[in-house]
Enzyme design. Structure first.
Site, PDB file in Angstrom:
ATOM      1  CB  SER A  42      -0.961   0.023   1.185  1.00  0.00           C
ATOM      2  OG  SER A  42      -0.262   0.227   2.391  1.00  0.00           O
ATOM      3  CE  LYS A  82      -3.364   1.930   4.295  1.00  0.00           C
ATOM      4  NZ  LYS A  82      -2.985   1.014   3.280  1.00  0.00           N
TER       5      LYS A  82
END
Length: 184
Positions: A42, A82
């Protein structure tokens, strides 16, 4: 006091110092730093599958995370990584693949491989949220750098990240060895 008693006393002082040092190191790495291995793609190409990072758990005890920082947080029983895009109360919009915060397009050229790729694409089992949206109080909006392959706050299944779930800042990549360096 005899010479032997002096040596014993000096040894015990040395031993006490070493025990205190070991305790300080254990406490520092328990509460101050942690090591994480990255299991997903990610955050490609900033952080790749199998990379090892050091997470600094201290900054957010005395300050809020900054937009653009790479954040480590609890998602269920897992730790996720993230990039922080929006604070509580920010309006987030994605138009023509670009991210806007409070009506201003943010410059992501320092960490994205190309522009215009942030529109959530359909992923199996994932439902994109409707934009524009406002980040609720006590929550953050985070996205992975691999916008085409990141399950993040753009999807209902992830949702916004509660402030209380923030663990720390992804600080240094330590493996692979040829990529050691600070994370930005």
């Amino acid at each position: 006091m005899s010479a032997e008693q002096n040596r014993l006393k000096a040894f015990l002082e040395y031993l006490k110092s070493m025990v205190l040092l070991a305790l300080a190191i254990i406490l520092f790495f328990t509460f101050g730093m942690s090591h994480n291995r990255i299991p997903s793609g990610s955050m490609i190409s900033t952080i790749n599958i199998g990379d090892h990072i050091i997470v600094n758990n201290l900054p957010f005890y005395y300050r809020l995370p900054k937009k653009g920082e790479i954040i480590v947080f609890h998602k269920g029983k897992e730790l996720w990584v993230k990039r922080l895009i929006g604070y509580p109360g920010d309006e987030i919009d994605i138009r023509e693949g670009n991210v806007y915060v409070n009506g201003e397009r943010i410059d992501e050229t320092s960490y994205l491989e190309s522009e215009g790729i942030s529109t959530p694409i359909m992923q199996p089992g994932a439902t994109p949220i409707a934009f524009p949206m406002t980040v609720p109080d006590d929550y953050y909006f985070l996205m992975g750098d691999n916008r085409l392959g990141s399950l993040d706050c753009r999807f209902e299944e992830v949702g916004m990240i509660p402030c209380k779930d923030i663990v720390g800042k992804a600080w240094v990549k330590i493996y692979p060895f040829n990529q050691i360096g600070l994370l930005h």
